[in-house]
Enzyme design. Structure first.
Site, PDB file in Angstrom:
ATOM      1  N   GLY A 205       0.843  -1.206   0.000  1.00 44.49           N
ATOM      2  CA  GLY A 205       0.000   0.000   0.000  1.00 44.49           C
ATOM      3  C   GLY A 205       0.877   1.255   0.000  1.00 44.49           C
TER       4      GLY A 205
ATOM      5  N   ARG B 283       1.119  -5.096  -5.626  1.00 44.23           N
ATOM      6  CA  ARG B 283       1.342  -6.331  -4.857  1.00 44.23           C
ATOM      7  C   ARG B 283       1.525  -7.423  -5.908  1.00 44.23           C
ATOM      8  NH1 ARG B 283      -2.654  -3.442  -1.588  1.00 44.23           N
ATOM      9  NH2 ARG B 283      -1.809  -3.040   0.470  1.00 44.23           N
TER      10      ARG B 283
ATOM     11  N   ASP C  39       5.212  -5.145   5.897  1.00 44.03           N
ATOM     12  CA  ASP C  39       5.753  -6.476   6.235  1.00 44.03           C
ATOM     13  C   ASP C  39       5.657  -7.452   5.066  1.00 44.03           C
ATOM     14  OD1 ASP C  39       2.926  -7.391   8.410  1.00 44.03           O
ATOM     15  OD2 ASP C  39       3.041  -6.502   6.414  1.00 44.03           O
TER      16      ASP C  39
ATOM     17  N   THR D 221       4.281   2.512   5.432  1.00 42.15           N
ATOM     18  CA  THR D 221       2.856   2.116   5.472  1.00 42.15           C
ATOM     19  C   THR D 221       2.149   3.008   6.483  1.00 42.15           C
ATOM     20  OG1 THR D 221       1.276   0.424   6.193  1.00 42.15           O
ATOM     21  CG2 THR D 221       3.478   0.266   7.118  1.00 42.15           C
TER      22      THR D 221
ATOM     23  N   ASP E  88      -0.184   2.168   8.349  1.00 43.80           N
ATOM     24  CA  ASP E  88      -0.689   1.379   9.483  1.00 43.80           C
ATOM     25  C   ASP E  88       0.179   1.467  10.728  1.00 43.80           C
ATOM     26  OD1 ASP E  88      -1.750  -1.407   7.365  1.00 43.80           O
ATOM     27  OD2 ASP E  88      -2.485   0.636   7.624  1.00 43.80           O
TER      28      ASP E  88
ATOM     29  N   ASP F 275       2.290  -0.664  11.639  1.00 44.03           N
ATOM     30  CA  ASP F 275       2.161  -2.010  12.247  1.00 44.03           C
ATOM     31  C   ASP F 275       3.440  -2.828  12.113  1.00 44.03           C
ATOM     32  OD1 ASP F 275       0.477  -3.711   9.453  1.00 44.03           O
ATOM     33  OD2 ASP F 275       2.127  -2.259   9.531  1.00 44.03           O
TER      34      ASP F 275
ATOM     35  N   ARG G 100      -5.646  -1.759   8.909  1.00 43.69           N
ATOM     36  CA  ARG G 100      -5.633  -3.219   8.690  1.00 43.69           C
ATOM     37  C   ARG G 100      -5.948  -3.938  10.000  1.00 43.69           C
ATOM     38  NH1 ARG G 100      -0.918  -5.764   5.107  1.00 43.69           N
ATOM     39  NH2 ARG G 100       0.233  -4.793   6.758  1.00 43.69           N
TER      40      ARG G 100
ATOM     41  N   GLN H  45      -7.049   8.370   3.380  1.00 37.01           N
ATOM     42  CA  GLN H  45      -6.029   8.362   4.449  1.00 37.01           C
ATOM     43  C   GLN H  45      -4.635   8.048   3.912  1.00 37.01           C
ATOM     44  OE1 GLN H  45      -8.040   6.129   8.044  1.00 37.01           O
ATOM     45  NE2 GLN H  45      -9.105   5.582   6.169  1.00 37.01           N
TER      46      GLN H  45
HETATM   47  O1  F6P Z   1      -1.667  -1.317   4.561  1.00 36.75           O
HETATM   48  C1  F6P Z   1      -2.166  -0.041   4.265  1.00 36.75           C
HETATM   49  C2  F6P Z   1      -3.644  -0.128   3.993  1.00 36.75           C
HETATM   50  O2  F6P Z   1      -4.126   1.141   3.696  1.00 36.75           O
HETATM   51  C3  F6P Z   1      -4.456  -0.705   5.143  1.00 36.75           C
HETATM   52  O3  F6P Z   1      -4.665   0.241   6.175  1.00 36.75           O
HETATM   53  C4  F6P Z   1      -5.710  -1.105   4.416  1.00 36.75           C
HETATM   54  O4  F6P Z   1      -6.436  -2.099   5.114  1.00 36.75           O
HETATM   55  C5  F6P Z   1      -5.139  -1.671   3.113  1.00 36.75           C
HETATM   56  O5  F6P Z   1      -3.904  -0.996   2.890  1.00 36.75           O
HETATM   57  C6  F6P Z   1      -6.039  -1.458   1.914  1.00 36.75           C
HETATM   58  O6  F6P Z   1      -5.438  -2.154   0.846  1.00 36.75           O
HETATM   59  P1  F6P Z   1      -5.774  -1.744  -0.670  1.00 36.75           P
HETATM   60  O7  F6P Z   1      -5.106  -0.442  -0.948  1.00 36.75           O
HETATM   61  O8  F6P Z   1      -5.157  -2.868  -1.480  1.00 36.75           O
HETATM   62  O9  F6P Z   1      -7.262  -1.655  -0.782  1.00 36.75           O
END
Ligand code: F6P
Length: 328
Positions: free
Chosen positions: A15, A76, A107, A130, A132, A134, A176, A260
């Site tokens: 992300g 990804r 991660d 990221t 998050d 996390d 997440r 966000q």
């Molecule tokens: O890991 C960052 C994040 O924004 C998380 O907070 C969220 O759950 C996820 O990516 C969303 O993933 P995507 O951008 O693939 O919808």
């Protein structure tokens, strides 16, 4: 005998996060400072497999420190999850003459970097990017501070309309499976309740707390809900449940979503990213591999990549206590 590092690759993966461009800029400029060639691959590991790259000099990253997103794009990569895909990636890295790779991501991206090293002995260094926050081994990931400020700004705006209509708002935020964004932005936004995965408040306690708030004279309320919260109902089901069991409130929902992840990075994130980029390149030049650069006690330090991946980013219990007191 340390292998001379003359060409460093860099990718952004997973992300996107505000501040990734500042990290790219720092990696590129640190390479230039040490007369090392820097190669930027587009779209994360997919770009390595496909050989989609450009040489990046100090001028190629001008004017991006204040830009959200990532000029190298991100993705990804399913292909990279296969041995075949990783073999192609390694071949491409050898073909282009890349000595080491900087991976800016979370991660999942670091797991890929570690496997690349384990299967092909390819030197890698992680920079935690990221929203998050996390990742074990750093108090702050790049993008987290900017995301917090974005969420607090939105909560303030929602509070205007909530108080004008005497409404209760459920505001869902990203993160997440950790509650850092919800907890910190909730406290800063003066939320009446904060629901995070690390602490299951339970529906009864939520209702009691909201009824207590109402009785204490609060005409409107904001409940910040982390997307990974485990109360057992999503925000829309929570709305229905509270409306059914608490007729005093009109209830609305606001899911903040991908906004966000955007916006111009905060000063904190720009400085953090600049510091991490320097450390990552200097560590590779020093012959180090399989580490993540992180911020601990305001010092940029290295954490073994496997610990960063396996470790858990704990919620700040003192802040949890503060939030309980503030929602009295
Ligand atoms: O890991 C960052 C994040 O924004 C998380 O907070 C969220 O759950 C996820 O990516 C969303 O993933 P995507 O951008 O693939 O919808």
């Amino acid at each position: 005998m340390k292998k001379l590092v003359k060409k460093i690759g860099v990718i952004t993966s997973g992300g996107d996060a505000p501040g990734m461009n500042a990290a790219i800029r720092s990696v590129v400029r640190t390479c230039a400072f040490y007369n090392v060639t820097c190669v930027g691959f587009n779209r994360g590991y997919a770009g390595i497999i496909e050989g989609d790259y450009q040489i990046m000099d100090a001028r190629s990253v001008r004017g991006i420190i204040n830009k959200g997103g990532t000029i190298l794009k991100t993705a990804r990569s399913k292909a990279f999850r296969t041995v075949e895909g990783r073999k192609k990636a390694n071949q491409k890295l050898q073909e282009i003459g890349i000595d080491s790779l900087v991976v800016i991501g979370g991660d999942g991206s670091f797991t890929g970097a570690l496997i690349l090293n384990q299967e092909f002995n390819f030197p890698v260094m992680g920079i935690p990017g990221t929203i998050d926050n996390d990742i074990f081994g750093t108090t702050h990931t790049i993008g987290y501070d900017t995301a917090l400020n974005t969420v607090v700004e939105v909560i303030d705006k929602i509070r205007d309309t909530a108080s004008s209509h005497n409404r209760l708002f459920f505001v869902e935020v990203m993160g997440r499976d950790v509650g850092h964004i919800a907890l910190n932005a909730g406290v800063a936004g003066g939320a009446e309740e904060i629901l995070i995965p690390e602490e299951d408040l339970g529906l009864d306690r939520l209702l009691e707390s909201l009824k207590r708030s109402k009785k204490s004279g609060r005409s409107s309320s904001i409940v910040v809900v982390s997307e990974g919260d485990k109360i057992g109902k999503n925000v829309f089901e929570l709305k229905d449940y509270v409306e059914k069991n608490m007729t005093e409130y009109e209830v609305r929902v606001s899911v903040l979503g991908h906004m966000q992840r955007g916006g111009s990075p905060s000063c904190f994130d720009r400085v953090l990213a600049s510091r991490m980029g320097v450390k990552a390149v200097e560590s590779l030049l020093d012959g180090k591999t399989n580490y993540m650069v992180g911020l601990k006690n305001d010092i940029i330090q290295l954490t073994p990549l496997n610990q960063a991946i396996k470790g858990k980013s704990e919620i700040n219990m003192e802040l949890l206590r503060v939030s309980d007191i503030m929602t009295t």
